[in-house]
Motif scaffolding. Structure first.
Motif, PDB file in Angstrom:
ATOM      1  N   PHE A  38      -6.710  12.497  -3.950  1.00  0.00           N
ATOM      2  CA  PHE A  38      -6.050  13.090  -2.772  1.00  0.00           C
ATOM      3  C   PHE A  38      -6.077  12.157  -1.566  1.00  0.00           C
ATOM      4  CE2 PHE A  38      -6.408  16.067   0.952  1.00  0.00           C
ATOM      5  CZ  PHE A  38      -5.195  16.709   0.811  1.00  0.00           C
ATOM      6  N   LYS A  39      -7.030  11.202  -1.562  1.00  0.00           N
ATOM      7  CA  LYS A  39      -7.261  10.416  -0.341  1.00  0.00           C
ATOM      8  C   LYS A  39      -6.072   9.538   0.013  1.00  0.00           C
ATOM      9  CE  LYS A  39      -9.259   6.387  -2.472  1.00  0.00           C
ATOM     10  NZ  LYS A  39      -8.194   5.467  -2.087  1.00  0.00           N
ATOM     11  N   ASN A  40      -5.159   9.332  -0.939  1.00  0.00           N
ATOM     12  CA  ASN A  40      -3.992   8.513  -0.663  1.00  0.00           C
ATOM     13  C   ASN A  40      -3.005   9.261   0.245  1.00  0.00           C
ATOM     14  OD1 ASN A  40      -0.990   8.324  -2.168  1.00  0.00           O
ATOM     15  ND2 ASN A  40      -1.779   6.482  -1.192  1.00  0.00           N
TER      16      ASN A  40
ATOM     17  N   ASN B  48     -19.773  -2.393  -7.813  1.00  0.00           N
ATOM     18  CA  ASN B  48     -20.924  -2.572  -6.925  1.00  0.00           C
ATOM     19  C   ASN B  48     -20.760  -1.823  -5.610  1.00  0.00           C
ATOM     20  OD1 ASN B  48     -22.094  -4.148  -8.883  1.00  0.00           O
ATOM     21  ND2 ASN B  48     -21.278  -6.058  -8.035  1.00  0.00           N
ATOM     22  N   ARG B  49     -20.316  -0.582  -5.729  1.00  0.00           N
ATOM     23  CA  ARG B  49     -20.247   0.298  -4.557  1.00  0.00           C
ATOM     24  C   ARG B  49     -21.270   1.416  -4.825  1.00  0.00           C
ATOM     25  NH1 ARG B  49     -14.447   2.659  -2.797  1.00  0.00           N
ATOM     26  NH2 ARG B  49     -14.808   4.020  -4.586  1.00  0.00           N
ATOM     27  N   CYS B  50     -20.842   2.541  -5.284  1.00  0.00           N
ATOM     28  CA  CYS B  50     -21.790   3.587  -5.657  1.00  0.00           C
ATOM     29  C   CYS B  50     -22.043   3.514  -7.160  1.00  0.00           C
ATOM     30  CB  CYS B  50     -21.235   4.963  -5.289  1.00  0.00           C
ATOM     31  SG  CYS B  50     -21.040   5.208  -3.513  1.00  0.00           S
TER      32      CYS B  50
ATOM     33  N   GLY C 169     -16.880   6.395 -14.150  1.00  0.00           N
ATOM     34  CA  GLY C 169     -17.041   4.934 -14.131  1.00  0.00           C
ATOM     35  C   GLY C 169     -15.816   4.306 -13.502  1.00  0.00           C
ATOM     36  N   TYR C 170     -15.790   4.294 -12.181  1.00  0.00           N
ATOM     37  CA  TYR C 170     -14.586   3.851 -11.459  1.00  0.00           C
ATOM     38  C   TYR C 170     -14.519   2.314 -11.389  1.00  0.00           C
ATOM     39  CZ  TYR C 170     -11.348   2.953  -7.682  1.00  0.00           C
ATOM     40  OH  TYR C 170     -10.316   2.459  -6.939  1.00  0.00           O
ATOM     41  N   GLU C 171     -13.463   1.774 -11.984  1.00  0.00           N
ATOM     42  CA  GLU C 171     -13.313   0.310 -12.079  1.00  0.00           C
ATOM     43  C   GLU C 171     -12.472  -0.234 -10.917  1.00  0.00           C
ATOM     44  OE1 GLU C 171     -11.707   2.617 -13.423  1.00  0.00           O
ATOM     45  OE2 GLU C 171      -9.757   2.035 -14.172  1.00  0.00           O
TER      46      GLU C 171
ATOM     47  N   LEU D 290     -11.091  -3.841 -10.035  1.00  0.00           N
ATOM     48  CA  LEU D 290      -9.974  -4.457 -10.764  1.00  0.00           C
ATOM     49  C   LEU D 290      -8.620  -3.887 -10.332  1.00  0.00           C
ATOM     50  CD1 LEU D 290     -11.781  -4.224 -14.206  1.00  0.00           C
ATOM     51  CD2 LEU D 290     -11.507  -6.260 -12.779  1.00  0.00           C
ATOM     52  N   ASN D 291      -8.659  -2.934  -9.420  1.00  0.00           N
ATOM     53  CA  ASN D 291      -7.463  -2.158  -9.076  1.00  0.00           C
ATOM     54  C   ASN D 291      -6.289  -3.025  -8.610  1.00  0.00           C
ATOM     55  OD1 ASN D 291      -5.844   0.025  -8.542  1.00  0.00           O
ATOM     56  ND2 ASN D 291      -7.087   0.866  -6.894  1.00  0.00           N
ATOM     57  N   LEU D 292      -6.561  -3.976  -7.734  1.00  0.00           N
ATOM     58  CA  LEU D 292      -5.452  -4.742  -7.145  1.00  0.00           C
ATOM     59  C   LEU D 292      -5.165  -6.060  -7.866  1.00  0.00           C
ATOM     60  CD1 LEU D 292      -5.933  -4.208  -3.290  1.00  0.00           C
ATOM     61  CD2 LEU D 292      -4.216  -3.196  -4.784  1.00  0.00           C
TER      62      LEU D 292
ATOM     63  N   LEU E 137      -7.981  10.566 -15.617  1.00  0.00           N
ATOM     64  CA  LEU E 137      -7.522   9.433 -14.811  1.00  0.00           C
ATOM     65  C   LEU E 137      -7.459   9.876 -13.341  1.00  0.00           C
ATOM     66  CD1 LEU E 137      -6.256   6.567 -15.234  1.00  0.00           C
ATOM     67  CD2 LEU E 137      -4.051   7.723 -15.348  1.00  0.00           C
ATOM     68  N   GLN E 138      -8.051   9.064 -12.451  1.00  0.00           N
ATOM     69  CA  GLN E 138      -8.111   9.439 -11.024  1.00  0.00           C
ATOM     70  C   GLN E 138      -7.008   8.810 -10.177  1.00  0.00           C
ATOM     71  OE1 GLN E 138     -11.949   8.416  -9.412  1.00  0.00           O
ATOM     72  NE2 GLN E 138     -13.078   9.604 -10.930  1.00  0.00           N
ATOM     73  N   ALA E 139      -6.052   8.138 -10.771  1.00  0.00           N
ATOM     74  CA  ALA E 139      -5.040   7.409  -9.978  1.00  0.00           C
ATOM     75  C   ALA E 139      -4.383   8.326  -8.946  1.00  0.00           C
ATOM     76  CB  ALA E 139      -3.982   6.835 -10.910  1.00  0.00           C
ATOM     77  N   GLY E 140      -4.175   7.796  -7.750  1.00  0.00           N
ATOM     78  CA  GLY E 140      -3.562   8.597  -6.691  1.00  0.00           C
ATOM     79  C   GLY E 140      -2.383   7.914  -6.026  1.00  0.00           C
ATOM     80  N   SER E 141      -2.507   6.603  -5.791  1.00  0.00           N
ATOM     81  CA  SER E 141      -1.481   5.902  -5.016  1.00  0.00           C
ATOM     82  C   SER E 141      -0.140   5.808  -5.730  1.00  0.00           C
ATOM     83  CB  SER E 141      -1.961   4.490  -4.670  1.00  0.00           C
ATOM     84  OG  SER E 141      -3.072   4.548  -3.824  1.00  0.00           O
ATOM     85  N   TYR E 142      -0.138   6.016  -7.043  1.00  0.00           N
ATOM     86  CA  TYR E 142       1.107   5.902  -7.809  1.00  0.00           C
ATOM     87  C   TYR E 142       2.216   6.778  -7.220  1.00  0.00           C
ATOM     88  CZ  TYR E 142       0.575  10.565  -9.679  1.00  0.00           C
ATOM     89  OH  TYR E 142       0.487  11.922  -9.757  1.00  0.00           O
TER      90      TYR E 142
END
Ligand SMILES: Cc1ncc(COP(=O)(O)O)c(C=O)c1O
Length: 354
Positions: free
Chosen positions: A43-45, A141-143, A170-172, A175-177, A232-237
């Motif tokens: 939702f944060k997008n 290497n965030r949370c 396990g949020y990767e 590698l997102n961008l 899948l947590q994708a939001g910006s799509y």
């Protein structure tokens, strides 16, 4: 309201091209329909309940969000299952989570035994059923706790506290961008395997897991097909932005900021009424959409500076021009609303949840 054209809007105004958003929505539905992984979009997008409803109507199983206030807005909007994928700490916010858990399925990402104990105590006091996902650091290497034994030990602690352990996140995101490449694909698979292996370890220890949650817009096509990932947590799509075009061109940009030209130095420069308070410069400077031969070169607080490569650029003071949104997350939250537009006409005025 309806019947207004874009040119009738006061500026700065955030515009969402509805026909393109609908294509992005359909494209993701088509992808999800072909595989076992389900979509729980972030939702944060867009921070827009109207868009979340569209995603749920198109088959999303729930919504992912980052903040308690967003979870509250989503539950008030009758979204029945919400994952807060950013760690929450402190009694005040955790109490709000427990209240919410009495109204909807709420799942919290956790990575700390003290917080797990706090959640357990508050959930017992409020007689709330709180679900948790053990957040595993798969390379961002965030949370997240380390995969394997550390995750198992946290899952056991959560069970001892009476919490419902639903599985692993396990949020990767690291590698997102990255642009598509075999190296990206391998790194993504290796990261996701850490999450899936951790789930296997939990299950071998009699902790049944129905969720392995991961994924972003820039990795959706890998993560959404990775064996063992369930959500899948994708939001910006859905809204897309210029920054994500480097990692996927499967989705199209929908968002622009409409700005008014407030000053012009002939042949040299245009100035618009949209600076950093309307356009984020995070991830690079935004690009002008509707005028050729110009470049946005600086964002001041209230001014956007545009250099003219073409000295005869046919734009005058008072004209309204559109600028592509560079990074939607940090731009949308600068606005109170976005206007859903189609073929130049305003169809929707959409509130943005703060
Ligand atoms: C925890 C988490 N999940 C998923 C995402 C993916 O979102 P997007 O599709 O916008 O890249 C993000 C983005 O920052 C995130 O922080």
């Amino acid at each position: 309201m309806k019947g207004r054209t874009i040119q009738d809007l006061d500026t700065p105004a955030l515009l969402l091209e509805l026909s393109v958003m609908e294509r992005n929505l359909a494209r993701m539905v088509q992808f999800i329909d072909q595989g076992p992984t389900r979509l729980r979009p972030h939702f944060k997008n867009h921070q827009c309940l109207w868009l979340s409803s569209k995603q749920i109507a198109a088959g999303a199983i729930g919504i992912t969000c980052a903040r308690v206030e967003h979870a509250e807005a989503l539950v008030s909007h009758r979204i029945s299952s919400v994952l807060i994928a950013t760690e929450i700490a402190g009694d005040a916010k955790l109490s709000r989570c427990a209240e919410l858990a009495r109204q909807a399925e709420l799942i919290l990402a956790v990575d700390n035994p003290h917080v797990v104990a706090d959640i357990g105590r508050i959930a017992r006091n409020k007689r709330a059923r709180l679900n948790v996902l053990v957040d595993v650091n798969v390379g961002q290497n965030r949370c997240g706790v380390e995969p394997g034994e550390a995750a198992l030990s946290l899952a056991k602690a959560a069970l001892e506290q009476g919490l419902v352990v639903r599985g692993v996140m396990g949020y990767e995101g690291h590698l997102n961008l990255r642009p598509p490449s075999p190296e990206k694909e391998n790194a993504c698979r290796a990261a996701l395997q850490l999450a899936v292996d951790t789930r296997t370890l939990l299950e071998r220890n009699d902790i049944s897991c129905d969720i392995v949650s991961a994924g972003a817009t820039g990795t959706y096509s890998i993560t959404g097909r990775f064996p063992g990932v369930t959500e899948l947590q994708a939001g910006s799509y859905l809204t897309m932005d210029t920054s994500f075009l480097q990692s996927t061109t499967d989705f199209e940009r929908t968002l622009t900021v409409l700005a008014t030209v407030i000053s012009k130095a002939d042949g040299k420069r245009l100035v618009i009424d949209s600076g950093r308070k309307a356009l984020s410069g995070e991830r690079g400077l935004p690009v002008v959409k509707t005028v050729q031969g110009v470049r946005l070169t600086a964002l001041h607080a209230e001014h956007g500076i545009i250099e003219c490569d073409n000295p005869l650029v046919p734009v005058e003071v008072g004209d309204k021009i559109e600028v592509w949104v560079q990074y939607a997350d940090t731009t949308i939250q600068l606005h109170q609303r976005m206007y859903g537009v189609r073929a130049g006409r305003v169809e929707e005025e959409l509130a943005i949840v703060k």
